[in-house]
Design a protein around this motif. Structure first.
Motif, PDB file in Angstrom:
ATOM      1  N   ARG A   1       0.726  -1.133   0.141  1.00 51.20           N
ATOM      2  CA  ARG A   1       0.016   0.174   0.059  1.00 51.20           C
ATOM      3  C   ARG A   1       0.842   1.333   0.135  1.00 51.20           C
ATOM      4  N   PHE A   2       1.552   1.367  -1.083  1.00 51.77           N
ATOM      5  CA  PHE A   2       2.654   2.523  -1.169  1.00 51.77           C
ATOM      6  C   PHE A   2       2.218   3.962  -1.015  1.00 51.77           C
ATOM      7  N   ALA A   3       0.949   4.228  -1.371  1.00 54.93           N
ATOM      8  CA  ALA A   3       0.790   5.724  -1.411  1.00 54.93           C
ATOM      9  C   ALA A   3       0.301   6.086   0.109  1.00 54.93           C
ATOM     10  N   GLU A   4      -0.430   5.145   0.872  1.00 58.69           N
ATOM     11  CA  GLU A   4      -0.663   5.169   1.995  1.00 58.69           C
ATOM     12  C   GLU A   4       0.618   4.990   3.075  1.00 58.69           C
ATOM     13  N   ALA A   5       1.669   4.291   2.519  1.00 63.78           N
ATOM     14  CA  ALA A   5       3.208   4.321   3.343  1.00 63.78           C
ATOM     15  C   ALA A   5       3.855   5.556   3.081  1.00 63.78           C
ATOM     16  N   GLN A   6       3.548   6.008   1.973  1.00 63.88           N
ATOM     17  CA  GLN A   6       4.510   7.283   1.854  1.00 63.88           C
ATOM     18  C   GLN A   6       3.997   8.493   2.904  1.00 63.88           C
ATOM     19  N   LYS A   7       2.513   8.618   2.949  1.00 64.36           N
ATOM     20  CA  LYS A   7       1.920   9.721   3.843  1.00 64.36           C
ATOM     21  C   LYS A   7       2.342   9.306   5.188  1.00 64.36           C
ATOM     22  N   ALA A   8       2.512   7.976   5.497  1.00 69.18           N
ATOM     23  CA  ALA A   8       2.710   7.709   7.027  1.00 69.18           C
ATOM     24  C   ALA A   8       4.132   7.967   7.154  1.00 69.18           C
ATOM     25  N   LEU A   9       4.902   7.484   6.446  1.00 73.31           N
ATOM     26  CA  LEU A   9       6.427   7.564   6.654  1.00 73.31           C
ATOM     27  C   LEU A   9       6.797   8.982   6.669  1.00 73.31           C
ATOM     28  N   GLU A  10       6.271   9.945   5.686  1.00 69.63           N
ATOM     29  CA  GLU A  10       6.756  11.281   5.831  1.00 69.63           C
ATOM     30  C   GLU A  10       6.288  12.056   6.811  1.00 69.63           C
ATOM     31  N   ALA A  11       4.990  11.651   7.268  1.00 67.37           N
ATOM     32  CA  ALA A  11       4.479  12.252   8.604  1.00 67.37           C
ATOM     33  C   ALA A  11       5.340  11.951   9.712  1.00 67.37           C
ATOM     34  N   ALA A  12       5.748  10.637   9.677  1.00 68.84           N
ATOM     35  CA  ALA A  12       6.519  10.288  10.785  1.00 68.84           C
ATOM     36  C   ALA A  12       8.057  11.206  10.841  1.00 68.84           C
ATOM     37  N   ALA A  13       8.614  11.297   9.879  1.00 70.70           N
ATOM     38  CA  ALA A  13       9.903  11.970   9.808  1.00 70.70           C
ATOM     39  C   ALA A  13       9.623  13.428  10.079  1.00 70.70           C
ATOM     40  N   LYS A  14       8.433  13.980   9.640  1.00 64.83           N
ATOM     41  CA  LYS A  14       8.221  15.311   9.923  1.00 64.83           C
ATOM     42  C   LYS A  14       7.944  15.435  11.771  1.00 64.83           C
ATOM     43  N   LYS A  15       7.401  14.771  11.941  1.00 62.91           N
ATOM     44  CA  LYS A  15       6.893  14.779  13.444  1.00 62.91           C
ATOM     45  C   LYS A  15       8.076  14.836  14.347  1.00 62.91           C
ATOM     46  N   TYR A  16       9.197  13.614  13.924  1.00 63.48           N
ATOM     47  CA  TYR A  16      10.296  13.243  14.802  1.00 63.48           C
ATOM     48  C   TYR A  16      11.535  13.330  13.931  1.00 63.48           C
ATOM     49  N   PRO A  17      11.809  14.718  13.807  1.00 64.46           N
ATOM     50  CA  PRO A  17      12.967  15.058  12.860  1.00 64.46           C
ATOM     51  C   PRO A  17      14.388  14.625  13.267  1.00 64.46           C
ATOM     52  N   LYS A  18      14.287  14.888  14.769  1.00 66.43           N
ATOM     53  CA  LYS A  18      15.710  14.654  15.131  1.00 66.43           C
ATOM     54  C   LYS A  18      16.032  13.117  15.728  1.00 66.43           C
ATOM     55  N   ASP A  19      14.935  12.383  15.615  1.00 62.30           N
ATOM     56  CA  ASP A  19      15.038  10.985  16.264  1.00 62.30           C
ATOM     57  C   ASP A  19      15.777  10.285  15.267  1.00 62.30           C
ATOM     58  N   ARG A  20      16.188   8.971  16.046  1.00 63.50           N
ATOM     59  CA  ARG A  20      17.174   7.933  14.857  1.00 63.50           C
ATOM     60  C   ARG A  20      16.225   7.592  14.014  1.00 63.50           C
ATOM     61  N   PHE A  21      14.799   7.371  14.301  1.00 66.14           N
ATOM     62  CA  PHE A  21      14.059   6.705  13.146  1.00 66.14           C
ATOM     63  C   PHE A  21      13.509   7.725  11.994  1.00 66.14           C
ATOM     64  N   ALA A  22      13.853   8.968  12.373  1.00 64.84           N
ATOM     65  CA  ALA A  22      13.594   9.636  10.965  1.00 64.84           C
ATOM     66  C   ALA A  22      14.401   9.298   9.950  1.00 64.84           C
ATOM     67  N   SER A  23      15.624   8.900   9.977  1.00 61.42           N
ATOM     68  CA  SER A  23      16.427   8.182   8.829  1.00 61.42           C
ATOM     69  C   SER A  23      15.962   7.057   8.216  1.00 61.42           C
ATOM     70  N   PHE A  24      15.308   6.366   9.084  1.00 65.60           N
ATOM     71  CA  PHE A  24      14.523   4.926   8.626  1.00 65.60           C
ATOM     72  C   PHE A  24      13.304   5.470   7.958  1.00 65.60           C
ATOM     73  N   ALA A  25      12.710   6.488   8.421  1.00 65.71           N
ATOM     74  CA  ALA A  25      11.362   6.806   7.732  1.00 65.71           C
ATOM     75  C   ALA A  25      11.520   7.534   6.503  1.00 65.71           C
ATOM     76  N   ARG A  26      12.650   8.432   6.297  1.00 63.41           N
ATOM     77  CA  ARG A  26      12.693   9.218   5.167  1.00 63.41           C
ATOM     78  C   ARG A  26      13.184   7.969   4.041  1.00 63.41           C
ATOM     79  N   ASN A  27      14.233   7.248   4.561  1.00 59.40           N
ATOM     80  CA  ASN A  27      14.449   6.269   3.538  1.00 59.40           C
ATOM     81  C   ASN A  27      13.517   5.287   2.963  1.00 59.40           C
ATOM     82  N   LEU A  28      12.651   4.748   3.896  1.00 61.14           N
ATOM     83  CA  LEU A  28      11.611   3.759   3.164  1.00 61.14           C
ATOM     84  C   LEU A  28      10.479   4.776   2.539  1.00 61.14           C
TER      85      LEU A  28
END
Length: 282
Positions: free
Chosen positions: A171-198
């Protein structure tokens, strides 16, 4: 203007006796020339074709014994009529050929459009999914440079995992929104790198390599020390290959090797040689 009219005008001021004596021979030569030129046109328009000439063979110009002198005019008129008939046939054949050529052009245009549509469909079709993204270790055992476990870190991991599950389900379109939102909400967290990459991978898997390239490059530039920065360089090279830019992909692969070398994770390290070969890197 019809050729019989021309013949009539040429003959208008000539008396019948004079016509019988010399004028028909001159006109006959001109008609003979027209017949010869018409045959030449037939050979050029239908080289090797099956169009038979309709021009009658030349007949005796002078009057037959006992025949009136005007028989030469009648013969010339018949030959000019034959020329006109043949010209009409040639014109009709040329028009038919032009119509057939237009039909072929229309068919080729339709074929090209259909082929382009098929190619586009293949480009956006879902590619075989890459090996599943391996979730990072729990926040309780972070890298030395990572912050101590906290509620924020746990929330960032949860947001990333939610996007990961959507991506893994295709479900790529939904994943894009969820992962971009996660990276934006936690930009300093180590998981931000994971979220932007995925998120970049989700766009790549969704047949949108240009958008994927922007996100993957941003992840590397924003946080080159991030845990998925090397992965982003690898997938950036893949996106550039999808965009038909192998030379740029090679530059990215060189950057990946120079900056991270042996520190890149084994999954990327194992696939980098083939990626360089596919891009014809030196």
């Amino acid at each position: 203007m019809r050729l019989p009219v021309l013949v009539f005008i040429l003959l208008a001021g000539t008396s019948v006796p004079a016509l019988a004596q010399g004028q028909p021979q001159s006109i006959d030569k001109r008609v003979g020339k027209l017949e010869s030129e018409m045959r030449a046109v037939q050979r050029k328009v239908f080289p090797g074709g099956n169009v038979e000439p309709e021009i009658r063979p030349e007949t005796q110009v002078g009057p037959l014994p006992g025949a009136p002198a005007t028989s030469a005019v009648a013969d010339l008129t018949a030959r000019v009529d034959a020329l006109e008939s043949q010209l009409a046939t040639l014109t009709g054949q040329v028009e038919q050929n032009a119509f057939r050529i237009r039909q072929i052009d229309d068919q080729m245009t339709g074929y090209r459009k259909d082929l382009d549509s098929r190619i586009s469909a293949l480009e956006v079709a879902k590619a075989p999914p890459p090996p599943a993204e391996i979730a990072p270790p729990p926040a309780a055992t972070p890298e030395p440079s990572a912050p101590a476990p906290s509620t924020a870190v746990s929330s960032a991991e949860e947001a990333y995992n939610a996007g990961y599950r959507l991506w893994n389900a295709g479900r790529f379109a939904e994943a894009q929104k969820a992962l971009e939102a996660a990276a934006k909400k936690y930009p300093k967290d180590r998981f931000a790198s994971f979220a932007r990459n995925l998120a970049g991978r989700a766009y790549l898997d969704d047949g949108k390599p240009a958008t994927a390239a922007k996100i993957l490059l941003a992840n590397y530039q924003t946080d080159p020390a991030g845990e998925r920065a090397p992965d982003s360089l690898y997938f950036l090279g893949q996106a550039l290959m999808e965009l038909k830019k192998p030379a740029d992909a090679c530059k990215v692969y060189d950057e990946l090797q120079d900056v991270y070398g042996a520190s890149m994770r084994s999954w990327v390290k194992e696939r980098l040689p083939k990626a360089r070969t596919d891009a014809n890197c030196r």
